[in-house]
Design an enzyme around this catalytic site. Structure first.
Site, PDB file in Angstrom:
ATOM      1  N   ARG A  69       0.777  -1.079   0.106  1.00  0.00           N
ATOM      2  CA  ARG A  69       0.144  -0.017   0.013  1.00  0.00           C
ATOM      3  C   ARG A  69       0.982   1.168  -0.421  1.00  0.00           C
ATOM      4  O   ARG A  69       2.074   1.211   0.439  1.00  0.00           O
ATOM      5  CB  ARG A  69      -0.731  -0.086   1.195  1.00  0.00           C
ATOM      6  N   VAL A  74       2.615   5.526   5.147  1.00  0.00           N
ATOM      7  CA  VAL A  74       2.627   7.120   5.546  1.00  0.00           C
ATOM      8  C   VAL A  74       3.273   8.475   5.057  1.00  0.00           C
ATOM      9  O   VAL A  74       3.877   9.227   5.264  1.00  0.00           O
ATOM     10  CB  VAL A  74       2.234   6.705   6.957  1.00  0.00           C
TER      11      VAL A  74
END
Length: 446
Positions: free
Chosen positions: A291, A294
């Site tokens: 993914r 952050v």
């Protein structure tokens, strides 16, 4: 290219994705819980849909509500951001089964990399160095004690479906194994719905180094260098930087070559991050995050490549807009995670932000969703903003970060801004090469 994307997330990452979409000329749909009705990501999207009450399991984790939101708004794709359902293979498959595009890897890769035991086996087969440990899952306490003795204590007892620093415990001896085996399994079941655990050799005081990669459907696979995420507390990252200081360049080049060879063999699609422990000149694979990370902005700042834009275009079937030769890091970038929490106890803080003023100037980026008058809810992660600073070199970036932290004003809720100042001003951090244990060992002194 997509005409409309639903952003299945909240907070600063939903704002970040919305910006990338709008710059691509793509219409956006924000989803929100009742508590997030006034959040910035809802205000700036083209459309918004309330998907449930405040609790995450009834809103942001409600896969059926997200699919329904796509159907009623005619969204063609879902961007999951990070956290929530971003690494849920079943959700990715559900999206595909409904004729929608999941902006992320193939669900098969999410599933394989989500199981830490399977991920480790795959990486071993692909030639990526891994931490010594058990061959597979540990069925019972007898096997755990036997493997612990063979590897040699201390060891890490880890949840196979773990992530985000949860589901792991350092075991120093046989008694601790006996006392904690069932506890870790129960925690794994509670956090991840899967009580499978395995064992790895505990490497004392390593650094946390990760490599950003991306692949498209046309056979192009590229790395975007590395990040150092060693400043952590309870396995949660606090400060990240790119590139990693004090690591031999030849060692990094060898690692990049190995990583690219591995994802090419996998046929990986989209963004991914391979995380490693680095100790005494050696890299050991820990896990792969399938993914957007952050800390992706620090990679964007040194490479001048918009990772979210590339993630979207790759999912739409387009080629990467760059090749490896065009990825040349320039300068040094540092990210500080500004949380609504007590800097000493780390207790989360909620409340209304009475006054907000961002820092400004060359090399300053602030990814956030807050504004004056915003009410910080207590239901979700306490990340308020990410301060990203870029300088000519590491020393310049540190000075710029300290100046920016002096400028930023967030009043009405407690934050960890002062802690960031003390970390960046410390001699240990300035020297580079702090370990993942450094912050916890020095928190009282700081």
């Amino acid at each position: 290219m997509f005409k409309k994307i639903l952003i299945a997330n909240r907070g600063e990452i939903a704002v970040r994705i919305n910006r990338a979409c709008q710059e691509l000329g793509i219409s956006t749909v924000a989803v929100h819980s009742e508590a997030d009705r006034d959040s910035m990501h809802v205000r700036i999207a083209n459309e918004s849909v309330c998907i449930g009450p405040n609790q995450v399991n009834k809103s942001y984790l409600n896969a059926h509500a997200l699919i329904a939101a796509c159907e009623i708004t005619n969204a063609e794709a879902i961007h999951p951001g990070y956290g929530f359902l971003s690494e849920n293979a079943s959700f990715a498959k559900m999206v595909s089964d409904h004729g929608l595009t999941f902006i992320g890897p193939k669900h098969e890769h999410i599933e394989k990399m989500g199981d830490k035991i399977q991920a480790k086996k795959i990486m071993q087969q692909l030639g990526v160095p891994t931490v010594p440990g058990s061959e597979g899952k540990i069925e019972n306490i007898s096997d755990a004690l036997k493997i612990g003795s063979e590897i040699g204590f201390p060891v890490l007892l880890k949840a196979a479906a773990g992530g985000g620093g949860r589901g792991m415990k350092v075991i120093k001896n046989e008694k601790e194994m006996s006392d904690n085996f069932s506890i870790v399994k129960q925690e794994a079941l509670s956090f991840f719905g899967n009580d499978t655990v395995y064992i790895e050799k505990f490497i004392d005081s390593p650094r946390h180094i990760e490599v950003q990669v991306i692949g498209d459907s046309h056979g192009n696979f590229v790395h975007l260098y590395e990040r150092d995420c060693s400043v952590q507390r309870r396995n949660q990252k606090v400060i990240e930087e790119a590139v990693a200081p004090g690591i031999d360049n030849e060692d990094k080049i060898k690692l990049f070559e190995t990583v690219i060879s591995a994802i090419k063999e996998m046929g990986y699609l989209g963004l991914g991050t391979l995380e490693f422990l680095y100790h005494e000149g050696k890299f050991y694979f820990m896990e792969m995050n399938t993914r957007l990370q952050v800390e992706h902005p620090i990679t964007e700042m040194i490479t001048r490549i918009d990772l979210v834009r590339e993630q979207i275009t790759v999912a739409a079937g387009e080629k990467l807009s760059f090749d490896q030769a065009k990825v040349n890091p320039l300068g040094h970038s540092i990210e500080c995670r500004i949380n609504a929490e007590d800097p000493k106890t780390f207790k989360p803080s909620a409340g209304t932000i009475n006054l907000y003023h961002p820092p400004a100037g060359n090399g300053i980026r602030l990814d956030t969703f807050i504004y004056s008058g915003y009410k910080v809810p207590h239901y979700y992660d306490n990340l308020l903003a990410k301060l990203i600073v870029t300088g000519r070199d590491r020393e310049h970036a540190i000075r710029r970060a300290l100046r920016s932290l002096d400028e930023i004003i967030i009043e009405g809720t407690v934050t960890n801004i002062e802690l960031h100042k003390k970390i960046l001003a410390s001699e240990d951090f300035k020297k580079g090469s702090v370990s993942i244990k450094w912050l916890e060992e020095n928190i009282e002194k700081l």
